[in-house]
Design an enzyme around this catalytic site. Structure first.
Site, PDB file in Angstrom:
ATOM      1  N   ASP A 301     -44.283  19.452  -5.268  1.00  0.00           N
ATOM      2  CA  ASP A 301     -44.781  18.725  -4.087  1.00  0.00           C
ATOM      3  C   ASP A 301     -46.300  18.864  -3.980  1.00  0.00           C
ATOM      4  O   ASP A 301     -46.808  19.589  -3.123  1.00  0.00           O
ATOM      5  CB  ASP A 301     -44.095  19.276  -2.818  1.00  0.00           C
ATOM      6  CG  ASP A 301     -44.538  18.529  -1.569  1.00  0.00           C
ATOM      7  OD1 ASP A 301     -44.854  17.331  -1.671  1.00  0.00           O
ATOM      8  OD2 ASP A 301     -44.573  19.154  -0.485  1.00  0.00           O
ATOM      9  N   CYS A 341     -46.990  11.964  -2.265  1.00  0.00           N
ATOM     10  CA  CYS A 341     -47.381  11.539  -0.917  1.00  0.00           C
ATOM     11  C   CYS A 341     -48.563  10.574  -0.975  1.00  0.00           C
ATOM     12  O   CYS A 341     -49.177  10.287   0.043  1.00  0.00           O
ATOM     13  CB  CYS A 341     -47.708  12.743  -0.044  1.00  0.00           C
ATOM     14  SG  CYS A 341     -49.084  13.712  -0.644  1.00  0.00           S
TER      15      CYS A 341
END
Ligand code: SAH
Length: 397
Positions: A301, A341
């Site tokens: 992430d 993201c």
């Protein structure tokens, strides 16, 4: 009479679809010398009223729509928007047992440039557009009206403010200064948040649903949690019964908080069941690969690699590189949980990058599940850009 902008002929199409941005090139003329952030009326080239918007003279996005109804943009307007944002989230808050959530997700909640995250009764604002700055006092007053017990802290230390002609700013706006640890809860997991010193507004609320989903892949597994920040995925992995979790990040304060969080939840982290490693993930993955260290689950992430279109190519290489390395250190049948993201990278492109990474890693990889940003980060149908966080669970053979 407020100032006004008149669009060039045919430039009203996106506004008719309720998209909130008006680009400078779409404007034919401006009347009445509007100031930074001031509310203007928006008209078609032939004088039909379209919207109320905030004027932003320094930005390519010259105006952002507050409302497609002809209402005053004042304290009452913000009260109404905050109430509907809260209402939209009421059931999610109960369902997931949240004491931390995103109350306002900017354009997606009809409030361009305004992000408000709530941690207990501490409300953290990012005011990132000229219009948000202009109405700062109305925003504060409206929040106090809706949440009388609130304290409000500003974390507008974000580089995009420059594009709007604004300086970065942080500080207390109302009530008490947040302590260095405000403990929130989500899905039964306690998380300490450092509002003043942490990243963004203090915590990555947007990965909550993916953290919850990750739990089902980790029982009795050896897990590598890359870019761990304050533990997020690692905490859920411990809760989900992982045999061992290595959290890796370059930020020592984040790692210290991650360890604190594991203790806060009374997870058993004896015998190195949880490790908090200060390391550059790019180097660490290569070291593991070269040493032959393997894992059952790798969580990937990373921070946003692409801030602009010009950076997108470089970002693709970065994503491909770390995902290839992650695949190479997974045991056959292992799981890669990987996220992006970067809003500029859509889901299709991200899927292609994972496919390229599989080729380079020389592994067979199957997509088995897809993830998106948590439900308190909704996407308005009129503003598809609001969908920015994508993820995949992949089985790596
Ligand atoms: N997964 C986290 C959020 C990650 S945010 C959660 O669920 O809460 C991205 C993190 O990457 C930040 O903590 C930042 O310190 C870290 N980071 C950035 N570059 C890094 C690098 N090269 N190696 C390791 N960590 C890095």
């Amino acid at each position: 009479m407020s100032a006004a902008i008149y669009l060039a002929k045919g430039r009203e199409k996106s506004l008719k679809r309720k998209h909130p941005w008006i680009f400078s090139r779409g404007i034919e003329r401006t009347e009445g010398d509007p100031q930074l952030g001031e509310t203007v009326d928006v008209f078609t080239h032939d004088g039909k009223w379209l919207a109320k918007a905030a004027y932003s003279p320094a930005s390519q996005i010259r105006a952002r729509v507050w409302s497609f109804d002809n209402v005053a943009i004042d304290r009452a307007f913000f009260i109404q928007r905050f109430q509907s944002a809260q209402m939209l989230r009421d059931d999610i808050i109960v369902r997931d047992g949240l004491t931390g959530y995103r109350l306002v997700a900017a354009e997606s909640d009809g409030l361009p440039g305004i992000t408000i995250d709530r941690y207990q009764n501490f409300f953290v604002c990012q005011l990132l557009s000229a219009g948000a700055e202009f109405h700062k006092q109305n925003i504060i007053d409206a929040l106090i009206h809706c949440f009388p017990e609130c304290s409000i802290y500003e974390r507008s230390d974000v580089a995009v403010r420059k594009k709007e002609g604004l300086e970065e700013r942080t500080g207390l706006l109302h009530g008490e200064l947040p302590p260095s640890s405000v403990v929130i809860e989500e899905n039964g997991v306690k998380i300490s948040v450092d509002i003043i010193g942490g990243h963004k507004t203090g915590f990555y609320l947007d990965q909550r649903d993916s953290r919850q989903q990750a739990m089902k892949y980790v029982q009795d597994k050896e897990v590598l949690n890359c870019f761990s920040y304050t533990g997020g995925f690692g905490l859920y992995a411990l809760k989900g019964g992982a045999k061992r979790v290595i959290n890796a990040d370059v930020s020592q304060p984040a790692l210290d908080m991650a360890k604190f969080n594991a203790q806060l939840n009374e997870f058993d982290i004896s015998k190195k069941r949880a490790v908090f490693l200060n390391a550059d993930v790019f180097k660490l993955l290569r070291e593991y690969r070269d040493q032959g260290t393997q894992f059952d689950v790798v969580i990937m992430d990373p921070p946003k690699f692409a801030e602009s279109k010009a950076q997108l190519n470089g970002a693709c290489r970065g994503y491909k590189d770390i995902n290839m390395l992650a695949m190479q250190i997974l045991r056959p049948g292992g799981t890669l949980l990987t996220y992006s993201c970067s809003g500029l990278m859509d889901q299709v492109l991200f899927q292609k990058i994972i496919a390229d990474a599989a080729l380079d890693a020389n592994r067979q990889v199957k997509f088995v599940e897809r993830f998106e940003q948590a439900a308190d980060h909704p996407t308005d149908t009129a503003y598809p850009e609001g969908f920015y966080l994508k993820g995949f669970a992949c089985k790596v053979m």
